[in-house]
Design a protein around this motif. Structure first.
Motif, PDB file in Angstrom:
ATOM      1  N   GLY A   1     -11.113  66.049  46.410  1.00 38.46           N
ATOM      2  CA  GLY A   1     -11.641  64.840  45.793  1.00 38.46           C
ATOM      3  C   GLY A   1     -11.578  64.989  44.284  1.00 38.46           C
ATOM      4  O   GLY A   1     -11.579  66.114  43.758  1.00 38.46           O
ATOM      5  N   ASN A   2     -11.525  63.893  43.567  1.00 35.25           N
ATOM      6  CA  ASN A   2     -11.474  63.890  42.099  1.00 35.25           C
ATOM      7  C   ASN A   2     -10.301  64.706  41.571  1.00 35.25           C
ATOM      8  O   ASN A   2     -10.453  65.846  41.129  1.00 35.25           O
ATOM      9  CB  ASN A   2     -12.787  64.401  41.502  1.00 35.25           C
ATOM     10  CG  ASN A   2     -13.907  63.390  41.612  1.00 35.25           C
ATOM     11  OD1 ASN A   2     -13.678  62.183  41.593  1.00 35.25           O
ATOM     12  ND2 ASN A   2     -15.128  63.882  41.753  1.00 35.25           N
TER      13      ASN A   2
ATOM     14  N   HIS B   1      -7.555  60.947  51.234  1.00 29.39           N
ATOM     15  CA  HIS B   1      -8.924  60.938  51.767  1.00 29.39           C
ATOM     16  C   HIS B   1      -8.965  60.851  53.297  1.00 29.39           C
ATOM     17  O   HIS B   1      -9.870  60.241  53.867  1.00 29.39           O
ATOM     18  CB  HIS B   1      -9.736  59.786  51.171  1.00 29.39           C
ATOM     19  CG  HIS B   1      -9.719  59.729  49.676  1.00 29.39           C
ATOM     20  ND1 HIS B   1      -9.550  60.842  48.878  1.00 29.39           N
ATOM     21  CD2 HIS B   1      -9.838  58.671  48.816  1.00 29.39           C
ATOM     22  CE1 HIS B   1      -9.584  60.489  47.605  1.00 29.39           C
ATOM     23  NE2 HIS B   1      -9.756  59.182  47.542  1.00 29.39           N
TER      24      HIS B   1
ATOM     25  N   CYS C   1      -7.177  59.937  41.713  1.00 30.44           N
ATOM     26  CA  CYS C   1      -8.344  59.639  42.551  1.00 30.44           C
ATOM     27  C   CYS C   1      -9.565  60.169  41.823  1.00 30.44           C
ATOM     28  O   CYS C   1      -9.839  61.378  41.851  1.00 30.44           O
ATOM     29  CB  CYS C   1      -8.217  60.305  43.915  1.00 30.44           C
ATOM     30  SG  CYS C   1      -6.787  59.779  44.879  1.00 30.44           S
ATOM     31  N   GLU C   2     -10.264  59.300  41.139  1.00 26.31           N
ATOM     32  CA  GLU C   2     -11.438  59.691  40.365  1.00 26.31           C
ATOM     33  C   GLU C   2     -12.660  58.960  40.902  1.00 26.31           C
ATOM     34  O   GLU C   2     -12.774  57.739  40.781  1.00 26.31           O
ATOM     35  CB  GLU C   2     -11.244  59.388  38.889  1.00 26.31           C
ATOM     36  CG  GLU C   2     -12.380  59.891  38.019  1.00 26.31           C
ATOM     37  CD  GLU C   2     -12.065  59.786  36.541  1.00 26.31           C
ATOM     38  OE1 GLU C   2     -12.814  60.372  35.741  1.00 26.31           O
ATOM     39  OE2 GLU C   2     -11.078  59.112  36.188  1.00 26.31           O
ATOM     40  N   LYS C   3     -13.524  59.707  41.559  1.00 24.71           N
ATOM     41  CA  LYS C   3     -14.676  59.134  42.253  1.00 24.71           C
ATOM     42  C   LYS C   3     -14.179  58.088  43.242  1.00 24.71           C
ATOM     43  O   LYS C   3     -13.432  58.416  44.141  1.00 24.71           O
ATOM     44  CB  LYS C   3     -15.690  58.592  41.251  1.00 24.71           C
ATOM     45  CG  LYS C   3     -16.262  59.685  40.345  1.00 24.71           C
ATOM     46  CD  LYS C   3     -17.277  59.156  39.368  1.00 24.71           C
ATOM     47  CE  LYS C   3     -17.833  60.272  38.488  1.00 24.71           C
ATOM     48  NZ  LYS C   3     -18.791  59.785  37.487  1.00 24.71           N
ATOM     49  N   ASP C   4     -14.545  56.805  43.083  1.00 23.02           N
ATOM     50  CA  ASP C   4     -14.116  55.801  44.069  1.00 23.02           C
ATOM     51  C   ASP C   4     -12.958  54.946  43.556  1.00 23.02           C
ATOM     52  O   ASP C   4     -12.671  53.884  44.094  1.00 23.02           O
ATOM     53  CB  ASP C   4     -15.295  54.909  44.467  1.00 23.02           C
ATOM     54  CG  ASP C   4     -15.788  54.015  43.334  1.00 23.02           C
ATOM     55  OD1 ASP C   4     -15.355  54.221  42.173  1.00 23.02           O
ATOM     56  OD2 ASP C   4     -16.597  53.104  43.597  1.00 23.02           O
ATOM     57  N   THR C   5     -12.267  55.447  42.516  1.00 25.02           N
ATOM     58  CA  THR C   5     -11.150  54.704  41.937  1.00 25.02           C
ATOM     59  C   THR C   5      -9.816  55.370  42.275  1.00 25.02           C
ATOM     60  O   THR C   5      -9.711  56.594  42.253  1.00 25.02           O
ATOM     61  CB  THR C   5     -11.293  54.616  40.403  1.00 25.02           C
ATOM     62  OG1 THR C   5     -12.488  53.885  40.084  1.00 25.02           O
ATOM     63  CG2 THR C   5     -10.098  53.912  39.779  1.00 25.02           C
TER      64      THR C   5
ATOM     65  N   THR D   1     -10.843  50.034  43.073  1.00 27.67           N
ATOM     66  CA  THR D   1     -12.096  50.780  42.959  1.00 27.67           C
ATOM     67  C   THR D   1     -12.941  50.507  44.195  1.00 27.67           C
ATOM     68  O   THR D   1     -12.589  49.693  45.046  1.00 27.67           O
ATOM     69  CB  THR D   1     -12.847  50.392  41.676  1.00 27.67           C
ATOM     70  OG1 THR D   1     -13.956  51.279  41.487  1.00 27.67           O
ATOM     71  CG2 THR D   1     -13.339  48.960  41.731  1.00 27.67           C
TER      72      THR D   1
ATOM     73  N   THR E   1     -13.972  59.125  49.236  1.00 23.22           N
ATOM     74  CA  THR E   1     -13.609  59.667  47.931  1.00 23.22           C
ATOM     75  C   THR E   1     -13.087  61.095  48.005  1.00 23.22           C
ATOM     76  O   THR E   1     -12.798  61.702  46.980  1.00 23.22           O
ATOM     77  CB  THR E   1     -14.822  59.623  46.977  1.00 23.22           C
ATOM     78  OG1 THR E   1     -15.903  60.355  47.568  1.00 23.22           O
ATOM     79  CG2 THR E   1     -15.258  58.188  46.732  1.00 23.22           C
TER      80      THR E   1
ATOM     81  N   ASP F   1     -12.837  67.409  38.087  1.00 25.74           N
ATOM     82  CA  ASP F   1     -14.233  67.839  38.029  1.00 25.74           C
ATOM     83  C   ASP F   1     -14.492  68.644  36.776  1.00 25.74           C
ATOM     84  O   ASP F   1     -13.621  69.388  36.327  1.00 25.74           O
ATOM     85  CB  ASP F   1     -14.588  68.688  39.247  1.00 25.74           C
ATOM     86  CG  ASP F   1     -14.697  67.825  40.504  1.00 25.74           C
ATOM     87  OD1 ASP F   1     -14.416  68.348  41.588  1.00 25.74           O
ATOM     88  OD2 ASP F   1     -15.074  66.643  40.374  1.00 25.74           O
TER      89      ASP F   1
END
Length: 223
Positions: free
Chosen positions: A84-85, A106, A176-180, A194, A199, A223
């Motif tokens: 993630g992220n 994801h 892929c940054e958080k939910d974007t 978004t 995520t 991160d």
């Protein structure tokens, strides 16, 4: 002379310590590249196919430093770890007639041909489309595209196709940054959204339709 030498020695120790500390900070920096494919074998990846009777080696292999997929059984090659992220870089080309594939983001749950995930499409002519699979959700262009009643929901790319001809390498850069999620094809931003309903998860390369090759696959953690 002894006092000066002693001071120089002390400052030398301090300098070495600070240099080592900076080196450690650089090593754990948030943008360091992490190679997902070592160019030699499929270490760190797990294959899945719709037909359990066929050996993974008959679908996925490494040839000349690239991942080769026959595409003759629907399924995917997925990372063993979940991520993630990150920024993901993937290069692909069609060794023959352009066909179909995708980069799944994801993904989670039990392995199945169409997992719940968000796909960055690789179907020839449609690279840059985003496909919401099995109820996954994303908001793009001011619209919530989530529809649990549909197996596939397609969010069309923003620009005309900018894919290269068969035999030439293309590049996907996906953030892929958080939910974007933002995806660019050969340097052109083709899609973004978004509010992703997932995520983190596996990263998968699809087997679907025909031969395709992949190389230079890496992430840069955010991160």
């Amino acid at each position: 002379m002894r006092r000066v030498s002693g001071r120089l020695f002390t400052w030398g120790i301090v300098a070495v310590f600070l240099s080592g500390l900076a080196g450690c900070q650089g090593t754990s920096g948030s943008h360091q590249k992490v190679m997902l494919f070592n160019g030699k074998d499929l270490s760190g990846w797990k294959p899945f196919a719709s037909d359990s009777d066929i050996a993974a080696e008959q679908i996925w292999s490494v040839r000349g430093g690239v991942i080769y997929c026959t595409g003759q059984r629907n399924g995917y090659l997925r990372t063993e770890r979940k991520y993630g992220n990150y920024r993901l870089h993937v290069e692909w080309r069609w060794p023959g007639e352009p066909s179909n594939s995708g980069v799944l983001l994801h993904a989670s749950g039990r392995d199945k041909v169409w997992p719940r995930c968000i796909e960055c499409q690789l179907k020839a002519g449609s690279a840059g489309d985003i496909v919401l699979m099995n109820g996954a959700g994303l908001t793009a262009d001011g619209r919530n595209w989530q529809d649990p009643s549909k197996q596939f929901v397609v969010i069309r790319k923003k620009e005309s196709s900018n894919e290269k001809p068969a035999g030439q390498w293309n590049a996907y850069d996906i953030q892929c940054e958080k939910d974007t999620i933002r995806c660019s094809v050969n340097g052109v931003l083709q899609n973004e959204g978004t509010g992703a309903t997932a995520t983190a998860g596996w990263i998968c390369l699809q087997s679907e339709g025909g031969p395709i090759e992949f190389r230079n696959i890496y992430i840069e953690p955010l991160d």
